[in-house]
Design a protein around this motif. Structure first.
Motif, short mmCIF file in Angstrom:
data_model
loop_
_atom_site.label_atom_id
_atom_site.label_comp_id
_atom_site.label_asym_id
_atom_site.label_seq_id
_atom_site.Cartn_x
_atom_site.Cartn_y
_atom_site.Cartn_z
N THR A 1 -11.69 2.97 -1.90
CA THR A 1 -11.04 3.22 -0.61
C THR A 1 -10.57 1.92 0.01
O THR A 1 -11.30 0.92 0.02
CB THR A 1 -12.02 3.92 0.36
OG1 THR A 1 -12.39 5.18 -0.19
CG2 THR A 1 -11.40 4.13 1.73
N ASP B 1 0.82 -1.20 0.00
CA ASP B 1 0.00 0.00 0.00
C ASP B 1 0.86 1.26 0.00
O ASP B 1 1.91 1.31 0.63
CB ASP B 1 -0.92 0.01 1.22
CG ASP B 1 -0.14 0.09 2.52
OD1 ASP B 1 -0.15 1.16 3.16
OD2 ASP B 1 0.48 -0.92 2.88
N PRO B 2 0.41 2.28 -0.70
CA PRO B 2 1.11 3.57 -0.66
C PRO B 2 1.00 4.17 0.74
O PRO B 2 0.07 3.91 1.49
CB PRO B 2 0.34 4.42 -1.67
CG PRO B 2 -0.45 3.46 -2.49
CD PRO B 2 -0.74 2.30 -1.61
N GLY B 3 1.96 4.99 1.10
CA GLY B 3 1.90 5.67 2.39
C GLY B 3 2.53 4.91 3.52
O GLY B 3 2.60 5.41 4.64
N THR B 4 2.99 3.69 3.28
CA THR B 4 3.67 2.90 4.31
C THR B 4 5.12 2.68 3.90
O THR B 4 5.41 2.47 2.72
CB THR B 4 2.97 1.53 4.48
OG1 THR B 4 1.63 1.74 4.92
CG2 THR B 4 3.71 0.67 5.49
N ASP B 5 6.01 2.75 4.85
CA ASP B 5 7.43 2.49 4.58
C ASP B 5 7.66 0.98 4.62
O ASP B 5 7.60 0.37 5.67
CB ASP B 5 8.30 3.19 5.63
CG ASP B 5 9.79 3.05 5.34
OD1 ASP B 5 10.14 2.33 4.38
OD2 ASP B 5 10.59 3.64 6.09
N THR C 1 3.97 0.20 -5.25
CA THR C 1 2.63 0.36 -4.69
C THR C 1 1.63 0.79 -5.77
O THR C 1 0.54 1.25 -5.46
CB THR C 1 2.64 1.39 -3.55
OG1 THR C 1 3.05 2.67 -4.08
CG2 THR C 1 3.60 0.98 -2.44
N GLN D 1 -7.79 1.32 6.06
CA GLN D 1 -7.44 2.69 6.44
C GLN D 1 -8.60 3.41 7.12
O GLN D 1 -8.41 4.43 7.78
CB GLN D 1 -6.98 3.49 5.21
CG GLN D 1 -5.82 2.88 4.45
CD GLN D 1 -4.52 2.87 5.23
OE1 GLN D 1 -4.42 3.49 6.28
NE2 GLN D 1 -3.54 2.15 4.73
N ALA E 1 -2.45 2.05 -5.79
CA ALA E 1 -2.65 3.44 -6.21
C ALA E 1 -3.66 3.52 -7.37
O ALA E 1 -4.44 4.47 -7.45
CB ALA E 1 -1.33 4.06 -6.62
#
Length: 259
Positions: A189, A148-152, A177, A193, A181
């Motif tokens: 969604t 997932d985007p937004g996670t390191d 990711t 999250q 995206a």
């Protein structure tokens, strides 16, 4: 109207005696809608037997290259239309429409390419296009094999052997990711999250295998939905313990909805 939705990759059709354990868990959880992946050997009698054991109505989508997937619904829910997508998909997608108190909902069970990030992205684009053609709310679930985007993700990927790590790297060598995206850009969604509990990691289980996954855990299973469904989410959780630890290399993911 409250609905419990569950998605689960049961690993090669629950072979090796694992299917009974998976059924025990599913009978206990009693999902209203169920998305299953990796249904090797299911076309025909086994799918009917599993649906009967769960008191659910199934639709199974066969795969040309990979393994079948399915959506099952529990009465009084019913399937009023259905279609199978397999062209340019490594596995397949089962698409059904079921009437609910909030109107008809399109439910998709799918399993994206496990080997190629670029092919996963193309598969995501195709599914997004299919969702845009749906008349009402859409819910897509399954083993998306995607980060997932937004996670390191750097630390987890660093623990993987090189040949497994490449499955999750983009052209720039960073964590890929792009598939998730694409879903987000298409108006879907990530329900984890919205109301996720705990760390959300769905692989590997403690006793079900999963050597291709990071020992630190990964989140590869998702439930994605358009805005009307996302607004109805009350709880998202990963089922751990008991049969979930050995029935598959993936944990089941459950979403509670208040439509």
């Amino acid at each position: 109207m409250t609905l419990r939705f569950l998605t689960w990759n049961i690993k090669t059709g629950g072979s090796g005696g694992r299917l009974d354990a998976a059924l025990d868990l599913l009978r206990r959880e009693r999902p209203d809608i169920l998305a299953l992946q990796e249904l090797r050997g299911f076309p025909g009698g086994r799918m009917r037997d599993v649906a009967r054991a769960l008191n659910m109505t199934p639709f199974l989508a066969r795969s040309v290259l990979g393994q079948p997937v399915a959506v099952l619904v529990r009465p009084p829910l019913r399937i009023v239309s259905w279609s199978a997508l397999w062209w340019r998909l490594h596995h397949a997608a089962a698409v059904v429409v079921t009437p609910t108190a909030a109107g008809p909902v399109t439910v998709v069970s799918t399993h994206l390419n496990p080997f190629s990030p670029s092919r996963r992205r193309r598969e995501a684009r195709r599914l997004v296009a299919r969702c845009r053609a749906a008349p009402g709310p859409v819910l897509i679930a399954g083993d998306l094999n995607s980060l997932d985007p937004g996670t390191d993700h750097a630390e987890r990927l660093a623990r993987l052997p090189e040949h497994y790590r490449r499955r999750h790297l983009g052209p720039d060598g960073a964590a890929d990711t792009r598939a998730i995206a694409e879903f987000a850009a298409g108006g879907l969604t990530d329900l984890w999250q919205v109301a996720g509990e705990g760390d959300g990691l769905t692989v590997p289980t403690t006793a079900g295998g999963g050597g291709e996954f990071s020992a630190a855990g990964m989140r590869l299973d998702y439930v994605l939905a358009t805005a009307p469904i996302a607004a109805a989410v009350t709880r998202v959780r990963v089922i751990r313990g008991a049969e979930a630890e050995y029935a598959s290399d993936h944990y089941p993911l459950v979403v509670e909805l208040d439509l």
